[in-house]
Enzyme design. Structure first.
Site, PDB file in Angstrom:
ATOM      1  N   GLY A  56      50.101 -28.627 -34.507  1.00 39.33           N
ATOM      2  CA  GLY A  56      51.058 -29.519 -33.865  1.00 39.33           C
ATOM      3  C   GLY A  56      51.766 -28.815 -32.733  1.00 39.33           C
ATOM      4  O   GLY A  56      51.712 -27.584 -32.646  1.00 39.33           O
ATOM      5  N   CYS A  83      47.046 -23.518 -37.847  1.00 41.40           N
ATOM      6  CA  CYS A  83      47.915 -23.333 -36.683  1.00 41.40           C
ATOM      7  C   CYS A  83      49.369 -23.647 -37.033  1.00 41.40           C
ATOM      8  O   CYS A  83      49.957 -22.941 -37.837  1.00 41.40           O
ATOM      9  CB  CYS A  83      47.387 -24.163 -35.507  1.00 41.40           C
ATOM     10  SG  CYS A  83      48.101 -23.654 -33.934  1.00 41.40           S
ATOM     11  N   TYR A  84      49.940 -24.711 -36.500  1.00 41.24           N
ATOM     12  CA  TYR A  84      51.330 -25.027 -36.869  1.00 41.24           C
ATOM     13  C   TYR A  84      51.459 -25.174 -38.382  1.00 41.24           C
ATOM     14  O   TYR A  84      52.465 -24.782 -38.973  1.00 41.24           O
ATOM     15  CB  TYR A  84      51.811 -26.309 -36.178  1.00 41.24           C
ATOM     16  CG  TYR A  84      53.268 -26.600 -36.470  1.00 41.24           C
ATOM     17  CD1 TYR A  84      54.275 -26.000 -35.724  1.00 41.24           C
ATOM     18  CD2 TYR A  84      53.633 -27.423 -37.538  1.00 41.24           C
ATOM     19  CE1 TYR A  84      55.604 -26.216 -36.032  1.00 41.24           C
ATOM     20  CE2 TYR A  84      54.958 -27.644 -37.854  1.00 41.24           C
ATOM     21  CZ  TYR A  84      55.943 -27.045 -37.098  1.00 41.24           C
ATOM     22  OH  TYR A  84      57.270 -27.249 -37.396  1.00 41.24           O
ATOM     23  N   HIS A 173      41.709 -22.825 -35.088  1.00 35.80           N
ATOM     24  CA  HIS A 173      41.347 -24.207 -35.437  1.00 35.80           C
ATOM     25  C   HIS A 173      39.894 -24.291 -35.933  1.00 35.80           C
ATOM     26  O   HIS A 173      38.979 -24.349 -35.116  1.00 35.80           O
ATOM     27  CB  HIS A 173      41.507 -25.122 -34.214  1.00 35.80           C
ATOM     28  CG  HIS A 173      42.939 -25.375 -33.863  1.00 35.80           C
ATOM     29  ND1 HIS A 173      43.636 -26.459 -34.352  1.00 35.80           N
ATOM     30  CD2 HIS A 173      43.813 -24.688 -33.097  1.00 35.80           C
ATOM     31  CE1 HIS A 173      44.872 -26.427 -33.895  1.00 35.80           C
ATOM     32  NE2 HIS A 173      45.005 -25.359 -33.127  1.00 35.80           N
ATOM     33  N   GLU A 175      38.432 -26.758 -37.162  1.00 37.39           N
ATOM     34  CA  GLU A 175      37.884 -28.109 -36.960  1.00 37.39           C
ATOM     35  C   GLU A 175      37.213 -28.269 -35.605  1.00 37.39           C
ATOM     36  O   GLU A 175      36.503 -29.251 -35.364  1.00 37.39           O
ATOM     37  CB  GLU A 175      38.996 -29.161 -37.125  1.00 37.39           C
ATOM     38  CG  GLU A 175      40.083 -29.167 -36.054  1.00 37.39           C
ATOM     39  CD  GLU A 175      41.231 -28.191 -36.319  1.00 37.39           C
ATOM     40  OE1 GLU A 175      40.996 -27.143 -36.937  1.00 37.39           O
ATOM     41  OE2 GLU A 175      42.356 -28.471 -35.868  1.00 37.39           O
ATOM     42  N   SER A 227      30.274 -60.225 -32.095  1.00 39.84           N
ATOM     43  CA  SER A 227      30.366 -59.972 -30.659  1.00 39.84           C
ATOM     44  C   SER A 227      29.058 -59.423 -30.117  1.00 39.84           C
ATOM     45  O   SER A 227      28.911 -59.238 -28.917  1.00 39.84           O
ATOM     46  CB  SER A 227      31.473 -58.954 -30.399  1.00 39.84           C
ATOM     47  OG  SER A 227      31.107 -57.711 -30.941  1.00 39.84           O
ATOM     48  N   GLY A 228      28.116 -59.135 -31.010  1.00 35.18           N
ATOM     49  CA  GLY A 228      26.899 -58.459 -30.584  1.00 35.18           C
ATOM     50  C   GLY A 228      27.025 -56.953 -30.769  1.00 35.18           C
ATOM     51  O   GLY A 228      26.047 -56.237 -30.715  1.00 35.18           O
ATOM     52  N   GLY A 229      28.251 -56.481 -30.980  1.00 41.49           N
ATOM     53  CA  GLY A 229      28.480 -55.050 -31.133  1.00 41.49           C
ATOM     54  C   GLY A 229      28.278 -54.588 -32.569  1.00 41.49           C
ATOM     55  O   GLY A 229      28.116 -55.398 -33.487  1.00 41.49           O
ATOM     56  N   VAL A 230      28.323 -53.276 -32.754  1.00 40.91           N
ATOM     57  CA  VAL A 230      27.965 -52.712 -34.051  1.00 40.91           C
ATOM     58  C   VAL A 230      29.029 -52.981 -35.112  1.00 40.91           C
ATOM     59  O   VAL A 230      28.709 -53.262 -36.268  1.00 40.91           O
ATOM     60  CB  VAL A 230      27.634 -51.191 -33.928  1.00 40.91           C
ATOM     61  CG1 VAL A 230      28.779 -50.405 -33.370  1.00 40.91           C
ATOM     62  CG2 VAL A 230      27.183 -50.614 -35.252  1.00 40.91           C
ATOM     63  N   ASP A 231      30.319 -52.949 -34.749  1.00 44.55           N
ATOM     64  CA  ASP A 231      31.369 -53.067 -35.770  1.00 44.55           C
ATOM     65  C   ASP A 231      31.361 -54.437 -36.442  1.00 44.55           C
ATOM     66  O   ASP A 231      31.361 -54.531 -37.670  1.00 44.55           O
ATOM     67  CB  ASP A 231      32.751 -52.800 -35.156  1.00 44.55           C
ATOM     68  CG  ASP A 231      32.819 -51.455 -34.468  1.00 44.55           C
ATOM     69  OD1 ASP A 231      31.960 -50.601 -34.769  1.00 44.55           O
ATOM     70  OD2 ASP A 231      33.710 -51.249 -33.630  1.00 44.55           O
ATOM     71  N   SER A 232      31.369 -55.490 -35.632  1.00 41.59           N
ATOM     72  CA  SER A 232      31.388 -56.824 -36.244  1.00 41.59           C
ATOM     73  C   SER A 232      30.082 -57.092 -36.978  1.00 41.59           C
ATOM     74  O   SER A 232      30.069 -57.771 -38.011  1.00 41.59           O
ATOM     75  CB  SER A 232      31.669 -57.902 -35.195  1.00 41.59           C
ATOM     76  OG  SER A 232      30.678 -57.909 -34.191  1.00 41.59           O
ATOM     77  N   LYS A 373      33.388 -44.309 -36.415  1.00 44.38           N
ATOM     78  CA  LYS A 373      32.271 -45.027 -35.792  1.00 44.38           C
ATOM     79  C   LYS A 373      30.897 -44.584 -36.316  1.00 44.38           C
ATOM     80  O   LYS A 373      30.040 -45.410 -36.610  1.00 44.38           O
ATOM     81  CB  LYS A 373      32.329 -44.809 -34.273  1.00 44.38           C
ATOM     82  CG  LYS A 373      31.385 -45.680 -33.486  1.00 44.38           C
ATOM     83  CD  LYS A 373      32.006 -47.020 -33.226  1.00 44.38           C
ATOM     84  CE  LYS A 373      31.166 -47.903 -32.347  1.00 44.38           C
ATOM     85  NZ  LYS A 373      31.873 -49.159 -32.044  1.00 44.38           N
TER      86      LYS A 373
END
Ligand code: XMP
Length: 517
Positions: A56, A83-84, A173, A175, A227-232, A373
């Protein structure tokens, strides 16, 4: 089934989300909470197998700086401070932290001084290892029970450990990918120290999510906007598996989709998955409303408002539903600590195509709220969705309208679809599709002179754009081989009547945006 879980307390680092990514990649379910929203009873209810304190921007040496809830160190759980997180842990447990003149930013090296459960099988005593640092303060006095297990030039206590209490602190870090073996160190913490089994897989998530959807929805009806997208798409396939025909999907086709996309949505969901699907071809309506509209924001607004209107109309025709499904993802719901580390939290709200139908009094079903995602993609594959949908590049809600500067007409949209399809086909053929975040064509509002055969042409110019990115916030231009680009340009000019010039957009984001409008 309850997955093993780790709690990440966020102190406002830019890279806190990466901790969660690394953990999820090794099969550990985790959540990110602001440090200030973690009372003991909430932590106990979450039942983590260990706790990670993030980095942080604050300084422990300043009065009102953030602290981990004291309960974190009293629960008998392993704790890893990064770190922090290391600094506040050290200060809270009786050590000392000081401002240092020797600041370290970027690549640094640590020397491993002692064996530790954190390093087991990854770093050996005496080794010199590359890490990524970003700090001014450093721990200067160990809290009781701790020993130094690694040092660096700027941080004599680069890694500290109290193996008895299973408390670990690292100044670097792990990560971040520039810390070579950082993911393996985190895995040591979660698997070896905390005892996580790595049981978070999309197959197990699928089963649990289906149970939860059934419990929430009961006998109610659900509508889901595709919507044609992956999420929906993934949300719809999952909900359908849970409640079958209680789900109806509504696909509002604004006529500004890419070539073949609408057909594919219908084919996949209605024909293959047997999902009830309303396909509303509203292209006349949308293109009519866009007549004479040239301002980018006005275009977005026109499309957004109309979308909600048409969606509500179709939804009403169905006779109403109790639930509205949304493909909201975890990055949209994480409450992150503000840059000052203060109590204010920023909560991003999710906006699907055209925004939420706000007037609707329906309860939300959001089965992807816990996923990143790439996990959504993995779940989509698990559910048997075709690769063209699961691996598809992002596409903006207003569709091709914001890739046609100036007035949008059906003729221009048709022209652009052809150009775009050739570009994408060549990218796929060259095996580059997955290396690119987004690739598309833009139809420019200029005509240029050309020569074809023996004749003069005076036609549209277009631009191609392809970028790499991890989140769409920043982007780099994809460095195509020039022969690839000239090959694509040749095909476009030869095959698309009405376009006689092709350019390649070489602007990064910032200063450009990915879309042209
Ligand atoms: P920009 O153009 O802002 O785009 O660099 C960043 C990412 O967001 C997508 N984008 C949108 N997506 N509705 C959406 O659902 C929108 O209005 C919209 N505008 C931009 C864009 O395609 C890129 O992935």
């Amino acid at each position: 089934m309850q997955h093993d879980r780790i709690l990440i307390l966020d102190f406002g680092s830019q890279v806190t989300q990466l901790i969660a990514r690394r953990l999820r990649e090794s099969g550990v379910y985790c959540e990110i909470w602001p440090f200030s929203h973690a009372p003991e009873e909430r932590i106990r209810a979450f039942a983590p197998k260990g706790i990670i304190l993030s980095g942080g921007p604050a300084s422990v040496t300043e009065g009102e700086s953030p602290r981990a809830p004291e309960a974190v160190f009293r629960m008998g759980l392993p704790v890893l401070g990064i770190c922090y997180g290391q600094q506040t842990m050290a200060a809270q447990l009786g050590g000392e932290v000081q401002r240092s003149d020797h600041r370290e930013f970027g690549r640094a090296f640590v020397e491993v001084r002692e064996d530790s459960a954190l390093f087991q099988g990854v770093w050996a005593k005496g080794a010199r290892e590359q890490v990524w640092m970003s700090h001014g303060d450093r721990v200067t006095k160990l809290p009781p029970g701790f020993r130094v297990v690694a040092v660096s030039e700027g941080a004599p206590m680069a890694a500290i450990a109290d193996e008895a209490r299973r408390f670990y602190g690292v100044q670097f870090h792990p990560e971040v990918v520039h810390t070579l073996h950082g993911a393996a160190l985190l895995r040591n913490f979660t698997h070896a120290v905390c005892g996580c089994r790595g049981d978070w897989t999309m197959a197990s998530y699928r089963a649990g999510a289906i149970e939860r959807i059934r419990a929430q929805v009961g006998a109610g009806r659900v509508v889901c906007g595709l919507s044609g997208g992956v999420d929906s798409a993934v949300a719809a396939a999952l909900i359908h598996e849970a409640v079958g025909d209680q789900l109806t999907c509504i696909y509002v086709d604004h006529g500004l989709m890419r070539a073949g996309e609408s057909e594919q949505v219908v084919r996949t969901f209605r024909d293959r998955f047997n999902i009830r699907l309303v396909h509303r071809d509203a292209s006349d309506l949308f293109l009519g409303a866009l007549r004479g509209v040239t301002d980018p924001e006005a275009k977005r607004k026109t499309i957004g408002c109309l979308f909600v209107e048409v969606f509500e109309e179709e939804q009403a025709k169905l006779g109403g539903a109790e639930f509205l499904a949304q493909g909201t993802l975890y990055p949209d719901v994480i409450e992150s600590v503000s840059a000052t580390g203060g109590p204010s939290v920023t909560i991003k709200s999710h906006h699907n195509v055209g925004g939420l139908p706000e007037g609707m009094r329906m309860r939300l079903v959001e089965p992807l709220r816990e996923l990143f995602k790439d996990e959504v993609r993995a779940l989509g594959r698990e559910l048997g969705l075709p690769e063209e949908i699961v691996g598809r590049h992002p596409f903006p809600g207003p569709g091709l309208a914001i890739r046609i500067p100036g007035e949008v007409t059906r003729e221009k949209a048709d022209l652009l679809r052809k150009v775009d399809a050739i570009f994408l086909e060549e990218i796929r053929r060259a095996g580059l599709y997955d290396a690119i975040w987004q690739a598309f064509a833009v139809l420019l509002p200029v005509r240029t002179v050309g020569v074809m055969g023996d004749g003069r042409t005076y036609d549209h110019a277009c631009a191609l754009r392809a970028v790499t990115s991890t989140d769409g916030m920043t982007a780099d231009v994809y460095p195509f081989d020039v022969h690839f680009l000239t090959g694509v340009a040749n095909r476009i000019v030869n095959e698309v009547r009405g376009v006689n010039r092709v350019t390649y957009d070489i602007t990064s984001k910032p200063p450009g945006t990915i879309e042209w409008e």
